[in-house]
Scaffold this motif. Structure first.
Motif, PDB file in Angstrom:
ATOM      1  N   THR A  66      33.976 -16.289   8.925  1.00 49.37           N
ATOM      2  CA  THR A  66      32.707 -15.627   8.618  1.00 49.37           C
ATOM      3  C   THR A  66      31.664 -15.927   9.675  1.00 49.37           C
ATOM      4  OG1 THR A  66      33.216 -15.770   6.254  1.00 49.37           O
ATOM      5  CG2 THR A  66      30.927 -15.325   6.856  1.00 49.37           C
ATOM      6  N   ILE A  67      31.567 -17.183  10.081  1.00 51.96           N
ATOM      7  CA  ILE A  67      30.584 -17.553  11.113  1.00 51.96           C
ATOM      8  C   ILE A  67      30.933 -16.898  12.437  1.00 51.96           C
ATOM      9  CG2 ILE A  67      29.771 -19.503  12.512  1.00 51.96           C
ATOM     10  CD1 ILE A  67      29.583 -21.095   9.912  1.00 51.96           C
ATOM     11  N   GLU A  68      32.205 -16.882  12.774  1.00 51.36           N
ATOM     12  CA  GLU A  68      32.607 -16.207  14.008  1.00 51.36           C
ATOM     13  C   GLU A  68      32.206 -14.738  13.967  1.00 51.36           C
ATOM     14  OE1 GLU A  68      36.811 -16.953  14.329  1.00 51.36           O
ATOM     15  OE2 GLU A  68      36.510 -18.968  15.152  1.00 51.36           O
ATOM     16  N   ALA A  69      32.448 -14.072  12.847  1.00 43.76           N
ATOM     17  CA  ALA A  69      32.115 -12.646  12.718  1.00 43.76           C
ATOM     18  C   ALA A  69      30.605 -12.426  12.769  1.00 43.76           C
ATOM     19  CB  ALA A  69      32.692 -12.087  11.418  1.00 43.76           C
ATOM     20  N   LEU A  70      29.855 -13.222  12.029  1.00 45.11           N
ATOM     21  CA  LEU A  70      28.398 -13.055  11.991  1.00 45.11           C
ATOM     22  C   LEU A  70      27.756 -13.356  13.341  1.00 45.11           C
ATOM     23  CD1 LEU A  70      27.595 -14.663   8.511  1.00 45.11           C
ATOM     24  CD2 LEU A  70      27.373 -12.246   9.112  1.00 45.11           C
ATOM     25  N   SER A  71      28.304 -14.343  14.051  1.00 42.94           N
ATOM     26  CA  SER A  71      27.693 -14.752  15.325  1.00 42.94           C
ATOM     27  C   SER A  71      27.783 -13.663  16.391  1.00 42.94           C
ATOM     28  CB  SER A  71      28.322 -16.046  15.833  1.00 42.94           C
ATOM     29  OG  SER A  71      29.661 -15.838  16.230  1.00 42.94           O
ATOM     30  N   GLY A  82       8.611 -15.708   3.008  1.00 43.74           N
ATOM     31  CA  GLY A  82       8.715 -14.281   3.294  1.00 43.74           C
ATOM     32  C   GLY A  82      10.042 -13.866   3.888  1.00 43.74           C
ATOM     33  N   ILE A  83      11.090 -14.658   3.629  1.00 43.46           N
ATOM     34  CA  ILE A  83      12.398 -14.275   4.144  1.00 43.46           C
ATOM     35  C   ILE A  83      13.351 -13.987   2.990  1.00 43.46           C
ATOM     36  CG2 ILE A  83      12.058 -15.565   6.279  1.00 43.46           C
ATOM     37  CD1 ILE A  83      13.792 -17.746   5.294  1.00 43.46           C
ATOM     38  N   ASN A  84      14.393 -13.242   3.292  1.00 46.56           N
ATOM     39  CA  ASN A  84      15.377 -12.862   2.281  1.00 46.56           C
ATOM     40  C   ASN A  84      16.248 -14.060   1.921  1.00 46.56           C
ATOM     41  OD1 ASN A  84      14.731  -9.943   2.420  1.00 46.56           O
ATOM     42  ND2 ASN A  84      15.470 -10.203   4.510  1.00 46.56           N
ATOM     43  N   PHE A  85      16.890 -13.970   0.766  1.00 48.10           N
ATOM     44  CA  PHE A  85      17.718 -15.091   0.313  1.00 48.10           C
ATOM     45  C   PHE A  85      18.963 -14.580  -0.403  1.00 48.10           C
ATOM     46  CE2 PHE A  85      19.134 -18.194  -2.820  1.00 48.10           C
ATOM     47  CZ  PHE A  85      19.252 -19.335  -2.040  1.00 48.10           C
ATOM     48  N   ILE A  86      20.071 -15.237  -0.136  1.00 47.15           N
ATOM     49  CA  ILE A  86      21.309 -15.012  -0.882  1.00 47.15           C
ATOM     50  C   ILE A  86      21.818 -16.384  -1.318  1.00 47.15           C
ATOM     51  CG2 ILE A  86      23.691 -14.172  -0.814  1.00 47.15           C
ATOM     52  CD1 ILE A  86      22.795 -12.226   1.414  1.00 47.15           C
ATOM     53  N   GLY A  87      22.090 -16.524  -2.601  1.00 45.04           N
ATOM     54  CA  GLY A  87      22.634 -17.777  -3.109  1.00 45.04           C
ATOM     55  C   GLY A  87      24.134 -17.830  -2.915  1.00 45.04           C
ATOM     56  N   VAL A  88      24.638 -19.033  -2.706  1.00 43.57           N
ATOM     57  CA  VAL A  88      26.083 -19.228  -2.621  1.00 43.57           C
ATOM     58  C   VAL A  88      26.442 -20.324  -3.624  1.00 43.57           C
ATOM     59  CG1 VAL A  88      25.919 -20.834  -0.656  1.00 43.57           C
ATOM     60  CG2 VAL A  88      28.048 -19.608  -1.076  1.00 43.57           C
ATOM     61  N   HIS A 144      17.650 -15.890 -12.498  1.00 39.79           N
ATOM     62  CA  HIS A 144      16.453 -15.753 -11.666  1.00 39.79           C
ATOM     63  C   HIS A 144      16.481 -14.476 -10.817  1.00 39.79           C
ATOM     64  CE1 HIS A 144      14.788 -19.816 -12.470  1.00 39.79           C
ATOM     65  NE2 HIS A 144      16.062 -20.134 -12.636  1.00 39.79           N
ATOM     66  N   ASN A 145      17.428 -13.580 -11.147  1.00 37.69           N
ATOM     67  CA  ASN A 145      17.579 -12.320 -10.402  1.00 37.69           C
ATOM     68  C   ASN A 145      17.782 -12.547  -8.899  1.00 37.69           C
ATOM     69  OD1 ASN A 145      17.283 -10.584 -12.671  1.00 37.69           O
ATOM     70  ND2 ASN A 145      15.093 -11.047 -12.634  1.00 37.69           N
ATOM     71  N   ILE A 146      18.572 -13.559  -8.579  1.00 36.60           N
ATOM     72  CA  ILE A 146      18.848 -13.900  -7.185  1.00 36.60           C
ATOM     73  C   ILE A 146      20.256 -13.407  -6.841  1.00 36.60           C
ATOM     74  CG2 ILE A 146      19.114 -15.780  -5.527  1.00 36.60           C
ATOM     75  CD1 ILE A 146      17.294 -17.466  -7.411  1.00 36.60           C
ATOM     76  N   PRO A 147      20.389 -12.591  -5.794  1.00 40.28           N
ATOM     77  CA  PRO A 147      21.741 -12.176  -5.396  1.00 40.28           C
ATOM     78  C   PRO A 147      22.533 -13.402  -4.947  1.00 40.28           C
ATOM     79  CG  PRO A 147      20.128 -11.524  -3.735  1.00 40.28           C
ATOM     80  CD  PRO A 147      19.354 -12.070  -4.900  1.00 40.28           C
ATOM     81  N   SER A 148      23.811 -13.438  -5.317  1.00 44.43           N
ATOM     82  CA  SER A 148      24.609 -14.601  -4.946  1.00 44.43           C
ATOM     83  C   SER A 148      26.061 -14.201  -4.701  1.00 44.43           C
ATOM     84  CB  SER A 148      24.546 -15.676  -6.034  1.00 44.43           C
ATOM     85  OG  SER A 148      25.108 -15.211  -7.243  1.00 44.43           O
ATOM     86  N   VAL A 149      26.761 -15.072  -3.996  1.00 38.31           N
ATOM     87  CA  VAL A 149      28.175 -14.878  -3.703  1.00 38.31           C
ATOM     88  C   VAL A 149      28.916 -16.167  -4.025  1.00 38.31           C
ATOM     89  CG1 VAL A 149      27.758 -13.155  -1.904  1.00 38.31           C
ATOM     90  CG2 VAL A 149      27.911 -15.573  -1.279  1.00 38.31           C
ATOM     91  N   ASP A 150      30.207 -16.041  -4.270  1.00 33.45           N
ATOM     92  CA  ASP A 150      31.025 -17.213  -4.550  1.00 33.45           C
ATOM     93  C   ASP A 150      31.725 -17.729  -3.300  1.00 33.45           C
ATOM     94  OD1 ASP A 150      30.502 -17.183  -7.352  1.00 33.45           O
ATOM     95  OD2 ASP A 150      31.915 -15.515  -7.551  1.00 33.45           O
ATOM     96  N   ASN A 151      31.804 -16.888  -2.297  1.00 29.87           N
ATOM     97  CA  ASN A 151      32.546 -17.210  -1.093  1.00 29.87           C
ATOM     98  C   ASN A 151      31.743 -16.690   0.092  1.00 29.87           C
ATOM     99  OD1 ASN A 151      34.501 -16.799   1.127  1.00 29.87           O
ATOM    100  ND2 ASN A 151      35.985 -17.455  -0.416  1.00 29.87           N
ATOM    101  N   LEU A 152      31.632 -17.481   1.135  1.00 25.75           N
ATOM    102  CA  LEU A 152      30.790 -17.074   2.261  1.00 25.75           C
ATOM    103  C   LEU A 152      31.201 -15.755   2.890  1.00 25.75           C
ATOM    104  CD1 LEU A 152      28.265 -18.308   3.552  1.00 25.75           C
ATOM    105  CD2 LEU A 152      29.739 -19.196   5.361  1.00 25.75           C
ATOM    106  N   GLN A 195      31.910 -13.104   1.519  1.00 25.13           N
ATOM    107  CA  GLN A 195      31.273 -11.984   0.813  1.00 25.13           C
ATOM    108  C   GLN A 195      29.936 -11.602   1.436  1.00 25.13           C
ATOM    109  OE1 GLN A 195      31.661 -14.123  -3.001  1.00 25.13           O
ATOM    110  NE2 GLN A 195      32.664 -12.288  -3.792  1.00 25.13           N
ATOM    111  N   ILE A 196      29.370 -12.506   2.221  1.00 25.30           N
ATOM    112  CA  ILE A 196      28.122 -12.207   2.938  1.00 25.30           C
ATOM    113  C   ILE A 196      28.323 -11.017   3.863  1.00 25.30           C
ATOM    114  CG2 ILE A 196      26.497 -13.101   4.668  1.00 25.30           C
ATOM    115  CD1 ILE A 196      26.141 -14.431   1.943  1.00 25.30           C
ATOM    116  N   LEU A 197      29.503 -10.894   4.426  1.00 21.48           N
ATOM    117  CA  LEU A 197      29.777  -9.803   5.377  1.00 21.48           C
ATOM    118  C   LEU A 197      29.589  -8.438   4.728  1.00 21.48           C
ATOM    119  CD1 LEU A 197      32.971 -11.297   7.065  1.00 21.48           C
ATOM    120  CD2 LEU A 197      30.653 -11.201   8.032  1.00 21.48           C
ATOM    121  N   GLU A 198      29.751  -8.370   3.405  1.00 25.23           N
ATOM    122  CA  GLU A 198      29.571  -7.111   2.708  1.00 25.23           C
ATOM    123  C   GLU A 198      28.102  -6.816   2.424  1.00 25.23           C
ATOM    124  OE1 GLU A 198      31.862  -7.571  -0.863  1.00 25.23           O
ATOM    125  OE2 GLU A 198      33.594  -8.349   0.234  1.00 25.23           O
TER     126      GLU A 198
END
Length: 199
Positions: free
Chosen positions: A77-82, A165-171, A184-192, A194-197
Motif C-alpha cells: 500500500t505504501i509503495e502504491a501510494l508513494s 482542517g484536514i481529512n481523516f480516515i480511521g484504521v 462518530h460518523n468517521i470513515p474507517s477501514v480494517d486494512n490499510l 482499503q485506503i487505495l479505494e
C-alpha cells in the motif's frame, strides 16, 4: 504501519517490571496510549526519573527483543501510494523507536516526505497544532490542508485532524473498533490496502 500496540504493550510492561519493579496492566497502557513517550514514561515511572536516561535504556532494552512487524498489506500500500502522493508520518512515538521500526522492516524512509515524531513537537494529538510543521512542509510542495488525509487509529487522531482542517480516515488496527468510528460518523477501514479505494 507496524504492530506497535501488541509488541509495545509487552515491552513496556516487562521493562517496567524489570527496571522499576512496577506492575503495569493493559488497562494502564490503554488509558495512556497515544501519549508522547516522555509523558508516558513519566506517568508510569514517576516524575523524578531522568527521562533521557530512561528512554536510552528502554531503546536498548527493546532493540532485538521486541521487533515490530509490518501490518498486512502495508508495504504494498505504501509503495502504491508513494507513486502519486506525498506520504508522511505524524506520531506520538519517539524518533528512535519509529526509525527502528522502519529499518527493521526494510521500509525505506525515502517513501515518506516527512516523519514528525513527539521529539519534534511540543504539541501532541488531540491538539491540532501537532500538524503545524507537517502542513508547512506540505505547503512547500503546493499541498493545501484540504488535500491532506490523515490515517489514524484513535479518536485523538481524528479530533486533531478535524481541528486542523484536514481529512481523516480511521484504521481499526489500533484500540478503536470500527463500531466506535461509526458512532462518530468517521470513515474507517480494517486494512490499510482499503485506503487505495478511497483516495
Amino acid at each position: 504501519i507496524v504492530n506497535t500496540i501488541h509488541v509495545r504493550f509487552e515491552a513496556v510492561k516487562n521493562y517496567g517490571l524489570e527496571k522499576f519493579s512496577k506492575i503495569i496492566s493493559d488497562d494502564d497502557l490503554k488509558a495512556l496510549w497515544g501519549t508522547p513517550i516522555n509523558e508516558l514514561f513519566t506517568h508510569l515511572f514517576g516524575p523524578d526519573i531522568e527521562i533521557e536516561q530512561v528512554r536510552q535504556e528502554y531503546f536498548k532494552y527493546v532493540t532485538g527483543r521486541y521487533p515490530t512487524k509490518l501490518l498486512p498489506t502495508v508495504r504494498e500500500t505504501i509503495e502504491a501510494l508513494s507513486r502519486n502522493f506525498h506520504l508522511g508520518i505524524v506520531t506520538s512515538g519517539g524518533r528512535d523507536i519509529v526509525e527502528m521500526g522502519l529499518e527493521s522492516n526494510n521500509l525505506p524512509k525515502s517513501y515518506f516526505h516527512l516523519i514528525h515524531t513527539a521529539d519534534e513537537s511540543i504539541y501532541h494529538k488531540p491538539d491540532p497544532r501537532v500538524f503545524d510543521h507537517p502542513l508547512s512542509v506540505l505547503k512547500e510542495v503546493q499541498v493545501s490542508p484540504s488535500k491532506v488525509t490523515y490515517i489514524g487509529d484513535s479518536l485523538n487522531d481524528y479530533h486533531a485532524a478535524k481541528s486542523a482542517g484536514i481529512n481523516f480516515i480511521g484504521v481499526t488496527t489500533g484500540l478503536i473498533p470500527r463500531k466506535k468510528f461509526l458512532q462518530h460518523n468517521i470513515p474507517s477501514v480494517d486494512n490499510l490496502s482499503q485506503i487505495l479505494e478511497l483516495v
